[in-house]
Design a protein around this motif. Structure first.
Motif, PDB file in Angstrom:
ATOM      1  N   LEU A 196       0.886  -1.171   0.000  1.00  0.00           N
ATOM      2  CA  LEU A 196       0.000   0.000   0.000  1.00  0.00           C
ATOM      3  C   LEU A 196       0.922   1.217   0.000  1.00  0.00           C
ATOM      4  CD1 LEU A 196      -1.896  -2.295   1.038  1.00  0.00           C
ATOM      5  CD2 LEU A 196      -2.818  -0.672   2.676  1.00  0.00           C
ATOM      6  N   ALA A 197       1.059   1.853  -1.154  1.00  0.00           N
ATOM      7  CA  ALA A 197       2.027   2.935  -1.310  1.00  0.00           C
ATOM      8  C   ALA A 197       1.269   4.242  -1.525  1.00  0.00           C
ATOM      9  CB  ALA A 197       2.954   2.634  -2.479  1.00  0.00           C
ATOM     10  N   CYS A 198       1.415   5.161  -0.562  1.00  0.00           N
ATOM     11  CA  CYS A 198       0.609   6.393  -0.567  1.00  0.00           C
ATOM     12  C   CYS A 198       1.501   7.617  -0.740  1.00  0.00           C
ATOM     13  CB  CYS A 198      -0.159   6.474   0.759  1.00  0.00           C
ATOM     14  SG  CYS A 198      -1.199   7.946   0.870  1.00  0.00           S
ATOM     15  N   GLY A 199       1.369   8.281  -1.876  1.00  0.00           N
ATOM     16  CA  GLY A 199       2.186   9.453  -2.159  1.00  0.00           C
ATOM     17  C   GLY A 199       1.411  10.748  -1.982  1.00  0.00           C
ATOM     18  N   THR A 200       2.087  11.849  -2.292  1.00  0.00           N
ATOM     19  CA  THR A 200       1.434  13.154  -2.241  1.00  0.00           C
ATOM     20  C   THR A 200       1.118  13.637  -3.656  1.00  0.00           C
ATOM     21  OG1 THR A 200       3.635  14.127  -2.080  1.00  0.00           O
ATOM     22  CG2 THR A 200       2.388  14.010  -0.063  1.00  0.00           C
ATOM     23  N   ALA A 201       0.202  14.613  -3.711  1.00  0.00           N
ATOM     24  CA  ALA A 201      -0.115  15.308  -4.957  1.00  0.00           C
ATOM     25  C   ALA A 201       0.372  16.754  -4.812  1.00  0.00           C
ATOM     26  CB  ALA A 201      -1.618  15.254  -5.201  1.00  0.00           C
ATOM     27  N   GLY A 202       0.124  17.565  -5.832  1.00  0.00           N
ATOM     28  CA  GLY A 202       0.490  18.984  -5.762  1.00  0.00           C
ATOM     29  C   GLY A 202       1.956  19.213  -6.112  1.00  0.00           C
ATOM     30  N   THR A 203       2.389  20.463  -5.870  1.00  0.00           N
ATOM     31  CA  THR A 203       3.795  20.846  -6.134  1.00  0.00           C
ATOM     32  C   THR A 203       4.282  21.655  -4.949  1.00  0.00           C
ATOM     33  OG1 THR A 203       3.474  20.936  -8.538  1.00  0.00           O
ATOM     34  CG2 THR A 203       5.322  22.187  -7.652  1.00  0.00           C
ATOM     35  N   HIS A 204       5.426  21.283  -4.396  1.00  0.00           N
ATOM     36  CA  HIS A 204       6.040  22.117  -3.357  1.00  0.00           C
ATOM     37  C   HIS A 204       7.530  22.185  -3.633  1.00  0.00           C
ATOM     38  CE1 HIS A 204       6.368  18.000  -1.667  1.00  0.00           C
ATOM     39  NE2 HIS A 204       7.541  18.444  -1.238  1.00  0.00           N
ATOM     40  N   ALA A 205       8.151  23.280  -3.214  1.00  0.00           N
ATOM     41  CA  ALA A 205       9.583  23.513  -3.456  1.00  0.00           C
ATOM     42  C   ALA A 205       9.939  23.291  -4.929  1.00  0.00           C
ATOM     43  CB  ALA A 205      10.430  22.619  -2.538  1.00  0.00           C
ATOM     44  N   GLY A 206       8.996  23.585  -5.813  1.00  0.00           N
ATOM     45  CA  GLY A 206       9.253  23.453  -7.247  1.00  0.00           C
ATOM     46  C   GLY A 206       9.292  22.015  -7.743  1.00  0.00           C
ATOM     47  N   VAL A 207       8.865  21.068  -6.903  1.00  0.00           N
ATOM     48  CA  VAL A 207       8.927  19.652  -7.301  1.00  0.00           C
ATOM     49  C   VAL A 207       7.506  19.093  -7.454  1.00  0.00           C
ATOM     50  CG1 VAL A 207       9.804  17.353  -6.720  1.00  0.00           C
ATOM     51  CG2 VAL A 207      11.096  19.384  -6.028  1.00  0.00           C
ATOM     52  N   PRO A 208       7.030  18.905  -8.684  1.00  0.00           N
ATOM     53  CA  PRO A 208       5.714  18.300  -8.867  1.00  0.00           C
ATOM     54  C   PRO A 208       5.732  16.864  -8.342  1.00  0.00           C
ATOM     55  CG  PRO A 208       6.536  19.255 -10.938  1.00  0.00           C
ATOM     56  CD  PRO A 208       7.668  19.261  -9.954  1.00  0.00           C
ATOM     57  N   GLN A 209       4.677  16.522  -7.600  1.00  0.00           N
ATOM     58  CA  GLN A 209       4.606  15.198  -6.980  1.00  0.00           C
ATOM     59  C   GLN A 209       3.903  14.199  -7.894  1.00  0.00           C
ATOM     60  OE1 GLN A 209       5.918  14.506  -3.490  1.00  0.00           O
ATOM     61  NE2 GLN A 209       7.064  16.006  -4.683  1.00  0.00           N
ATOM     62  N   ALA A 210       4.266  12.942  -7.733  1.00  0.00           N
ATOM     63  CA  ALA A 210       3.778  11.911  -8.663  1.00  0.00           C
ATOM     64  C   ALA A 210       2.318  11.541  -8.447  1.00  0.00           C
ATOM     65  CB  ALA A 210       4.635  10.657  -8.515  1.00  0.00           C
ATOM     66  N   GLY A 211       1.804  11.686  -7.208  1.00  0.00           N
ATOM     67  CA  GLY A 211       0.472  11.122  -6.960  1.00  0.00           C
ATOM     68  C   GLY A 211       0.531   9.628  -7.259  1.00  0.00           C
ATOM     69  N   HIS A 212      -0.508   9.127  -7.937  1.00  0.00           N
ATOM     70  CA  HIS A 212      -0.532   7.726  -8.384  1.00  0.00           C
ATOM     71  C   HIS A 212      -0.217   6.737  -7.255  1.00  0.00           C
ATOM     72  CE1 HIS A 212      -1.406   8.185 -12.686  1.00  0.00           C
ATOM     73  NE2 HIS A 212      -0.935   9.401 -12.465  1.00  0.00           N
ATOM     74  N   SER A 213      -0.796   7.000  -6.083  1.00  0.00           N
ATOM     75  CA  SER A 213      -0.727   6.017  -4.999  1.00  0.00           C
ATOM     76  C   SER A 213      -1.235   4.694  -5.541  1.00  0.00           C
ATOM     77  CB  SER A 213      -1.599   6.468  -3.832  1.00  0.00           C
ATOM     78  OG  SER A 213      -1.084   7.679  -3.329  1.00  0.00           O
ATOM     79  N   VAL A 214      -0.703   3.615  -4.994  1.00  0.00           N
ATOM     80  CA  VAL A 214      -1.016   2.327  -5.619  1.00  0.00           C
ATOM     81  C   VAL A 214      -1.115   1.228  -4.565  1.00  0.00           C
ATOM     82  CG1 VAL A 214       1.433   1.816  -6.141  1.00  0.00           C
ATOM     83  CG2 VAL A 214      -0.358   0.871  -7.598  1.00  0.00           C
ATOM     84  N   VAL A 215      -2.032   0.291  -4.823  1.00  0.00           N
ATOM     85  CA  VAL A 215      -2.166  -0.899  -3.975  1.00  0.00           C
ATOM     86  C   VAL A 215      -1.906  -2.111  -4.862  1.00  0.00           C
ATOM     87  CG1 VAL A 215      -3.707  -2.259  -2.511  1.00  0.00           C
ATOM     88  CG2 VAL A 215      -3.801   0.253  -2.448  1.00  0.00           C
ATOM     89  N   VAL A 216      -0.949  -2.933  -4.442  1.00  0.00           N
ATOM     90  CA  VAL A 216      -0.530  -4.090  -5.251  1.00  0.00           C
ATOM     91  C   VAL A 216      -0.737  -5.356  -4.436  1.00  0.00           C
ATOM     92  CG1 VAL A 216       1.340  -5.048  -6.653  1.00  0.00           C
ATOM     93  CG2 VAL A 216       1.280  -2.589  -6.204  1.00  0.00           C
ATOM     94  N   ASP A 217      -1.187  -6.427  -5.096  1.00  0.00           N
ATOM     95  CA  ASP A 217      -1.418  -7.673  -4.358  1.00  0.00           C
ATOM     96  C   ASP A 217      -0.157  -8.557  -4.403  1.00  0.00           C
ATOM     97  OD1 ASP A 217      -1.379  -9.206  -6.684  1.00  0.00           O
ATOM     98  OD2 ASP A 217      -3.523  -9.581  -6.722  1.00  0.00           O
TER      99      ASP A 217
END
Ligand SMILES: O=C(O)CCC(=O)C(=O)O
Length: 264
Positions: A196-217
């Motif tokens: 269960l991999a949970c990332g961030t969205a948005g952009t901070h410090a000039g770094v766009p975030q990947a989003g695309h959190s993913v759940v893999v079996d």
């Protein structure tokens, strides 16, 4: 088991205090889930290095308090992602917090592999030294944070400690999104575990975030994947699939440890 991954947008036009309130409300909205997961360093942003010092908290600081309360109000297990923690000796750590449904701290985990090479977290924070697992009612959770995902030996250590479900909060950048999904699937397949991999969205410090959190079996199949923006990704999964997969395809039993290595 129902898990909700809260892929929080971390943008600089929102204060830490206001994001903390907003995220607490989002957690409260997840009543009915068994497990709620937040990303890495969602108060400051994983690339907002200046905020590490200014927003650092003692372990039982404002984020701890808000998340403990939100977990108990929602009645969920909460992996509250990570906060910049200031140890009493002054060292900063990237520390994850896990709360039980009664709001008790079940575990904390200081990120072992610090990202940044010769800058950022790698020079501003100390390194954790302990693997952490948490027994939930239906599975054993192994915790890792963001860059840790690149280090398979950490996950093997968690498997040896009984982990069946890896929870990985992250602040992964968009520019390496392909690695994020690939590594999440690799860790799931090689360890026959849920990821269960949970990332961030948005952009901070000039770094766009990947989003695309993913759940893999445990077979490496993607059960659910978020888009690029702020999103709640909810997935139902059966933790018993881990034992079933490990029984039917018992590759973990064929590990050969302690091989002699040629000198480099
Ligand atoms: O490994 C990567 O590409 C990203 C890691 C990262 O952003 C982090 O650990 O904060």
């Amino acid at each position: 088991m129902r898990a909700s991954l809260l892929q929080v947008a971390v943008n600089e036009d929102e204060s830490v205090e206001s994001r903390r309130r907003r995220v607490a409300a989002l957690v409260r909205d997840q009543a009915g889930a068994d497990l709620v997961v937040l990303p890495e360093l969602w108060t400051t942003g994983a690339f907002a290095y200046e905020g590490f010092g200014t927003e650092a908290e003692p372990l039982e600081g404002p984020t701890y308090e808000a998340m403990a309360k939100a977990a108990s109000e929602a009645g969920v297990w909460l992996h509250a992602g990570s906060v910049p923690e200031r140890d009493p000796d002054g060292t900063l750590y990237n520390t994850s917090l896990v709360f039980s449904p009664s709001g008790e701290l079940a575990a904390s985990y200081r990120k072992i592999h610090r990202f940044g090479f010769d800058k950022g977290e790698a020079v501003l924070m100390g390194a954790g030294e302990k693997l952490v697992t948490v027994r939930l009612p239906d599975t054993v959770m192994g915790v890792a944070t963001c860059y840790d995902l690149r280090f398979p030996e950490l996950f093997r250590g968690l498997v040896d400690a009984g982990a069946e479900t890896f929870v990985v909060p992250a602040g992964w950048p968009e520019r390496r999104r392909a690695h994020w999904t690939l590594l999440a699937r690799a860790r799931a397949v090689e360890n026959q575990a849920f990821v269960l991999a949970c990332g961030t969205a948005g952009t901070h410090a000039g770094v766009p975030q990947a989003g695309h959190s993913v759940v893999v079996d445990p077979w490496g199949e993607v059960l659910a994947e978020a888009g690029p923006g702020e999103e709640v990704l909810t997935v139902d999964f059966d933790p018993a699939t881990v034992a079933g997969t490990r029984d039917r395809f018992p590759a973990l039993k064929d590990r050969v440890l302690g091989l002699d290595r040629p000198r480099p």
